[in-house]
Enzyme design. Structure first.
Site, PDB file in Angstrom:
ATOM      1  N   TYR A   1     -27.550 -36.613  28.374  1.00 59.44           N
ATOM      2  CA  TYR A   1     -28.210 -37.090  29.586  1.00 59.44           C
ATOM      3  C   TYR A   1     -27.277 -37.092  30.800  1.00 59.44           C
ATOM      4  O   TYR A   1     -27.632 -37.643  31.855  1.00 59.44           O
ATOM      5  CB  TYR A   1     -28.790 -38.504  29.396  1.00 59.44           C
ATOM      6  CG  TYR A   1     -29.523 -38.701  28.100  1.00 59.44           C
ATOM      7  CD1 TYR A   1     -30.808 -38.191  27.905  1.00 59.44           C
ATOM      8  CD2 TYR A   1     -28.931 -39.385  27.034  1.00 59.44           C
ATOM      9  CE1 TYR A   1     -31.478 -38.359  26.708  1.00 59.44           C
ATOM     10  CE2 TYR A   1     -29.587 -39.551  25.831  1.00 59.44           C
ATOM     11  CZ  TYR A   1     -30.866 -39.039  25.670  1.00 59.44           C
ATOM     12  OH  TYR A   1     -31.512 -39.207  24.468  1.00 59.44           O
TER      13      TYR A   1
ATOM     14  N   HIS B   1     -31.671 -26.152  26.588  1.00 62.63           N
ATOM     15  CA  HIS B   1     -31.597 -26.673  25.223  1.00 62.63           C
ATOM     16  C   HIS B   1     -32.078 -25.639  24.204  1.00 62.63           C
ATOM     17  O   HIS B   1     -32.949 -24.826  24.510  1.00 62.63           O
ATOM     18  CB  HIS B   1     -32.450 -27.938  25.098  1.00 62.63           C
ATOM     19  CG  HIS B   1     -32.053 -29.025  26.051  1.00 62.63           C
ATOM     20  ND1 HIS B   1     -32.450 -29.020  27.374  1.00 62.63           N
ATOM     21  CD2 HIS B   1     -31.285 -30.129  25.883  1.00 62.63           C
ATOM     22  CE1 HIS B   1     -31.941 -30.090  27.982  1.00 62.63           C
ATOM     23  NE2 HIS B   1     -31.241 -30.771  27.101  1.00 62.63           N
TER      24      HIS B   1
ATOM     25  N   ASP C   1     -27.910 -27.091  24.762  1.00 65.27           N
ATOM     26  CA  ASP C   1     -27.590 -28.392  24.174  1.00 65.27           C
ATOM     27  C   ASP C   1     -28.485 -28.719  22.987  1.00 65.27           C
ATOM     28  O   ASP C   1     -29.606 -28.224  22.871  1.00 65.27           O
ATOM     29  CB  ASP C   1     -27.792 -29.499  25.214  1.00 65.27           C
ATOM     30  CG  ASP C   1     -26.779 -29.477  26.334  1.00 65.27           C
ATOM     31  OD1 ASP C   1     -26.069 -28.466  26.490  1.00 65.27           O
ATOM     32  OD2 ASP C   1     -26.706 -30.473  27.068  1.00 65.27           O
TER      33      ASP C   1
END
Length: 349
Positions: free
Chosen positions: A229, A299, A138
């Protein structure tokens, strides 16, 4: 404590992967695509656009929730209204998560994933086949994405990149390289907000501009999204579906345990690299116990997250019995089903 069986021999020592580490030199992209080229991994892909056509003045301000009065957003609002998908009248939340929204958190009817782990049939939270890992990253593209891409290419791995629209506009050549290397590109909003705190129109703007910049850079429009989130409820969920975007979460085995490495928090000093690998070790154990495959939250935004992925997590994963692939493939669908322009609707209507 942890005892990973394999690490990358060139890995940065864990003690050096910290919030205040001295940044190392980034590496160049493994290659750069030629405008007009076609993606050899994607049947029916259009010619690759010229990245010099990506001009910041054609897009909203980076890292800010886009205004909703532009012609583009007004068109997307009209399309959502005409989609036939009902958008429930659910009140917006406020910043602060579940503790700051006690009434909303207790309302199971809104299916707020953040607080209850609730999913709908439209959501993707795991891969159907045991020991299959839907590999995702991400928040990129970033300065450090080339480091990750080089490692993935060298080890014949592909992933799903949930990309932030502002980063796509900032790093269009990196986005093109992800796409041309056979990775799946998906939506992660324009400015990375908590989507349930936004109005319907703002959610539409966040998703619409990200879809648009990805198409402007790659020539194709993605049909999957991940809410930043994990902040999604039935209002945000149905807006996403009305915009042709399937929500993709990460595996959750109970109300409190999710397959989150917590790598994002190393950069801010809220987590340690040792803690991330402890989390990963627990994920390995749980992935071997559950009856399905799995999806993990990681990420490619920060140097620390890429160092942990290439130095420790991926090497140890390849030593397991995991079958590693993009989310679209872990759902037993071809890469072409990940984009509107190449999906023939035969397996992904």
């Amino acid at each position: 404590t942890f005892s990973l069986t394999v690490t990358n021999p060139t890995a940065i020592p864990l003690a050096s992967i910290t919030a205040n580490e001295t940044s190392l030199a980034t590496i160049p992209l493994p290659s750069t695509a030629t405008p007009g080229a076609t993606n050899t991994f994607l049947s029916g892909a259009p010619a690759l656009p010229n990245p010099t056509s990506i001009v910041s003045s054609n897009y909203p301000t980076l890292d800010k929730v886009p205004p909703t009065d532009s012609d583009e957003v007004q068109q997307w609002i009209s399309e959502v209204a005409a989609s036939g998908i009902s958008i429930p009248n659910i009140t917006q939340t406020v910043l602060g998560g579940c503790p700051a929204n006690a009434e909303a958190a207790a309302d199971t009817s809104r299916c707020w994933w953040s607080c209850t782990g609730c999913v709908r049939d439209t959501d993707v939270q795991e891969c159907p086949t045991k020991l299959t890992w839907g590999l995702t990253y991400d928040d990129g593209p970033s300065f450090y994405t080339p480091n990750l891409l080089s490692y993935l290419t060298a080890n014949d791995l592909n992933a799903t990149f949930f990309t932030v629209g502002s980063r796509c506009a900032q790093f269009p050549i990196t986005l093109q390289e992800e796409f041309m290397a056979g990775h799946q590109i998906a939506v992660h909003t324009w400015s990375h907000p908590y989507l349930t705190t936004l109005t319907n129109e703002q959610v539409i703007a966040e998703l619409g501009w990200t879809k648009k910049v990805i198409k402007d850079v790659t020539g194709v429009t993605p049909n999957m999204m991940r809410p930043p989130y994990g902040d999604i409820d039935d209002r945000v969920r149905n807006i996403s579906i009305a915009m042709g975007l399937t929500p993709v979460m990460w595996t959750r085995i109970n109300a409190t345990a999710t397959f989150d490495t917590d790598d994002f928090d190393v950069h801010g000093g809220l987590a340690s690299s040792y803690g991330v690998l402890n989390n990963w070790q627990n994920i390995i154990t749980q992935a071997n116990e559950i009856d399905t495959g799995f999806i993990v939250l990681e990420h490619d935004l920060f140097e620390e997250t890429v160092q942990l992925a290439t130095g420790y997590i991926l090497p140890s994963a390849m030593n397991q019995s995991f079958d590693i692939m993009p989310v679209i493939n872990c759902l037993n669908k071809p890469l072409s089903d990940a984009y509107i322009e190449t999906n023939d609707n035969s397996t992904n209507p």
